[in-house]
Write an enzyme that holds these catalytic residues in place. Structure first.
Site, mmCIF file in Angstrom:
data_model
loop_
_atom_site.group_PDB
_atom_site.id
_atom_site.type_symbol
_atom_site.label_atom_id
_atom_site.label_comp_id
_atom_site.label_asym_id
_atom_site.label_seq_id
_atom_site.Cartn_x
_atom_site.Cartn_y
_atom_site.Cartn_z
ATOM 1 N N HIS A 94 0.817 -1.218 0.000
ATOM 2 C CA HIS A 94 0.000 0.000 0.000
ATOM 3 C C HIS A 94 0.853 1.273 0.000
ATOM 4 C CE1 HIS A 94 0.298 -0.120 4.534
ATOM 5 N NE2 HIS A 94 0.345 1.195 4.349
ATOM 6 N N ASP A 127 -0.033 -7.608 1.347
ATOM 7 C CA ASP A 127 0.371 -6.211 1.519
ATOM 8 C C ASP A 127 1.891 -6.066 1.621
ATOM 9 O OD1 ASP A 127 0.017 -3.473 1.634
ATOM 10 O OD2 ASP A 127 -0.272 -3.430 3.809
ATOM 11 N N SER A 208 4.488 2.545 7.846
ATOM 12 C CA SER A 208 4.227 1.362 7.038
ATOM 13 C C SER A 208 5.419 0.970 6.196
ATOM 14 C CB SER A 208 3.043 1.611 6.094
ATOM 15 O OG SER A 208 1.828 1.335 6.716
#
Length: 358
Positions: A94, A127, A208
């Protein structure tokens, strides 16, 4: 995929979208970590940890990078870690997915150098993604730990670029293991963080894809989502860390990144069924209802039929469709699993040889 209990969960990846965190009790919101870039170093130390965070930061920060991804006017920043000295970098899908179709990816190294990067491959289902910078041959590589060595209560340190603030270090402990976290993926689908490491080390937007390391500066997880308190009116919730962050375990991240580097893609195990979660009711055990079976699929060959209710796989109870999806992410094509099910009130068992699906 079933999205029961999705109310109250939000994952941020440039904009807010609904997501479900089925294995975590209570209503909170999930932050998954891209923000406009900035460049001020910061560090914080939790009193709950015994890691020598200064030493960990000194050893690990050179291997952690800030990643920017854009496509037209859309973009954001995240984090990553160098996993091979010739320029391969592990991050979340992402973080860079916005640039997958004609966009741009950039990497800011710990020493302040900024260089362009290309996407090697992506796995939206887990992911994870790998990018690469060219012209490098001696980059500092992060050390890999082992998932089996991670214990609840052990101290950890998170490194990345929350809110675009490169070279940020936060510290805490592993507060839980084996969380299964459902988060938004590409094209309206979902990604699943399987056996995720839960930590109270601050995980904020921009972390992230970064590094969650142990006191030996070994990677134990890839921070991918953080929780925050939802807005009582039903909105996405307030920003900021509340001590609930989730990281993809290192063994899974390494296996996926190795496959991406070797082949450019990731192949997952495959059942060949469409499923619906069946809640417990009136003394009846829950499970997952098989809505349909793909003709010729592994499930069909094993004798499973539409209308069957799967109650366990390899002896582990199945209560939601995520339990089945987790098997496809942790098993390999060609592996066999034992499926317990009920059909017309009668119990049965099937042995399924898993197929392959990209």
């Amino acid at each position: 995929m079933d999205t029961a209990n999705s109310s109250g969960w939000v994952m941020w990846a440039g904009m807010a979208v609904a997501a479900a965190l089925g294995a975590v009790a209570g209503a909170v919101a999930v932050s998954a970590n891209e923000e406009p870039a900035a460049g001020t170093p910061a560090a914080s130390q939790s009193t709950a940890t015994t890691c020598a965070a200064t030493e960990v930061a000194e050893k690990t920060l050179p291997s952690v990078v800030t990643i920017s991804a854009s496509n037209g006017e859309t973009g954001g920043t995240g984090s990553g870690e160098i996993i091979r000295s010739d320029g391969y970098i592990l991050t979340n899908n992402h973080v860079i997915s916005v640039a997958a179709n004609g966009g741009e990816v950039g990497v800011l190294f710990n020493d302040g150098r900024g260089v362009p990067a290309t996407i090697v491959g992506r796995d939206p289902k887990s992911d994870l993604a790998v990018i690469k910078v060219e012209g490098e041959s001696d980059l500092p590589v992060i050390a890999f730990g082992r998932s089996e060595d991670v214990q609840v209560g052990q101290p950890v340190v998170a490194l990345g670029a929350p809110l675009g603030l490169s070279n940020t270090v936060t510290a805490g402990i592993v507060s839980a293991l084996d969380r299964t976290i459902e988060v938004p993926g590409d094209n309206g689908e979902t990604a699943l963080l399987v056996s995720a490491v839960q930590t109270d080390a601050a995980i904020n937007p921009g972390n992230s894809g970064g590094a969650l390391v142990n006191c030996a500066s070994e990677l134990v997880g890839v921070p991918s989502a953080g929780a925050n308190i939802p807005d009582p009116s039903g909105g996405g919730g307030s920003g900021g860390d509340i001590g609930l962050g989730f990281a993809i375990p290192v063994d899974h991240a390494k296996a996926v990144s190795d496959e991406i580097i070797d082949t450019g893609t990731v192949t997952h195990a495959y059942f060949g069924v469409e499923l619906i979660t069946v809640p417990e009711a009136q003394g009846r055990a829950g499970g997952v209802y098989i809505r349909s079976v793909v003709p010729g699929s592994p499930a069909a060959k094993a004798g499973l039929e539409a209308g069957d209710v799967i109650t366990a796989i390899d002896g582990s109870a199945v209560t939601t469709t995520n339990d089945v999806a987790a098997v496809t992410l942790t098993k390999n094509p060609g592996d066999t699993v034992t499926v317990d099910y009920t059909r017309g009130g009668q119990s049965g068992t099937a042995t399924v040889k898993l197929g392959a699906q990209q």
